[in-house]
Scaffold this motif. Structure first.
Motif, mmCIF file in Angstrom:
data_model
loop_
_atom_site.group_PDB
_atom_site.id
_atom_site.type_symbol
_atom_site.label_atom_id
_atom_site.label_comp_id
_atom_site.label_asym_id
_atom_site.label_seq_id
_atom_site.Cartn_x
_atom_site.Cartn_y
_atom_site.Cartn_z
ATOM 1 N N ILE A 38 -17.429 2.653 -12.644
ATOM 2 C CA ILE A 38 -18.390 3.233 -13.583
ATOM 3 C C ILE A 38 -18.440 2.470 -14.906
ATOM 4 O O ILE A 38 -19.497 2.004 -15.324
ATOM 5 C CB ILE A 38 -18.076 4.730 -13.827
ATOM 6 C CG1 ILE A 38 -18.250 5.497 -12.511
ATOM 7 C CG2 ILE A 38 -18.953 5.306 -14.915
ATOM 8 C CD1 ILE A 38 -17.829 6.938 -12.551
ATOM 9 N N LEU A 42 -21.172 -0.831 -16.174
ATOM 10 C CA LEU A 42 -22.013 -0.608 -17.351
ATOM 11 C C LEU A 42 -21.775 -1.693 -18.396
ATOM 12 O O LEU A 42 -22.724 -2.216 -18.991
ATOM 13 C CB LEU A 42 -21.733 0.772 -17.954
ATOM 14 C CG LEU A 42 -22.160 1.977 -17.122
ATOM 15 C CD1 LEU A 42 -21.675 3.273 -17.762
ATOM 16 C CD2 LEU A 42 -23.662 1.995 -16.933
ATOM 17 N N ALA A 45 -23.402 -4.779 -17.203
ATOM 18 C CA ALA A 45 -24.853 -4.751 -17.393
ATOM 19 C C ALA A 45 -25.215 -5.054 -18.842
ATOM 20 O O ALA A 45 -26.202 -5.734 -19.115
ATOM 21 C CB ALA A 45 -25.409 -3.387 -16.980
ATOM 22 N N LEU A 46 -24.399 -4.545 -19.775
ATOM 23 C CA LEU A 46 -24.655 -4.807 -21.188
ATOM 24 C C LEU A 46 -24.365 -6.252 -21.580
ATOM 25 O O LEU A 46 -24.938 -6.764 -22.542
ATOM 26 C CB LEU A 46 -23.819 -3.859 -22.060
ATOM 27 C CG LEU A 46 -24.182 -2.376 -21.973
ATOM 28 C CD1 LEU A 46 -23.171 -1.537 -22.750
ATOM 29 C CD2 LEU A 46 -25.587 -2.138 -22.490
#
Length: 132
Positions: A38, A42, A45-46
């Motif tokens: 999780i 993320l 992706a950032l």
């Protein structure tokens, strides 16, 4: 000696420790999954799709059957995040337990406060009347 060992093994502290180790292992797996499945996607992706697990610095290239020498700093970042989440979770848990212990201790202190005898109550009433 067997009797002493049995007494030691049955004591609450040993059982509590064993339970803590088992729960801690399971909790570690949950946190590892939280980070790997999780949080890190993320973060990846950032940061433009970077997978931290595979980040490494090659010190010496592979030659033939000799593998490359690398510094796997991505793994280190991943494990550091795991540790920080586990440490913070334990901190919150200990804080909650301490709060519950304090509340229970305060309740016990309130319950243990001796109630004044009828004579003392009467004397307090007389004192209060004399003050007026």
């Amino acid at each position: 000696m067997l009797k002493e060992f049995k007494e030691f093994a049955i004591k609450g502290n040993v059982l509590d420790l064993a339970i803590g180790v088992v729960i801690g292992g399971a909790f570690g797996k949950i946190v590892t999954s939280l980070v790997n499945d999780i949080i890190m996607p993320l973060v990846g992706a950032l940061t433009g799709g970077v997978n931290f697990t595979y980040l490494k610095f090659t010190i010496k290239e592979a030659h033939g059957s000799v593998p490359a020498v690398t510094l796997n700093y991505g793994n280190f970042i991943q494990n550091t995040i795991d540790f920080l989440i586990i440490a913070f979770s334990i901190f919150l848990f200990v804080k909650l337990i301490n709060k519950l212990k304090r509340e229970k201790k305060e309740e016990v202190v309130k319950e243990e406060a001796p109630k004044p005898s009828p004579e003392v109550l009467l004397l307090e009433e007389i004192r209060d009347l004399l003050k007026k």
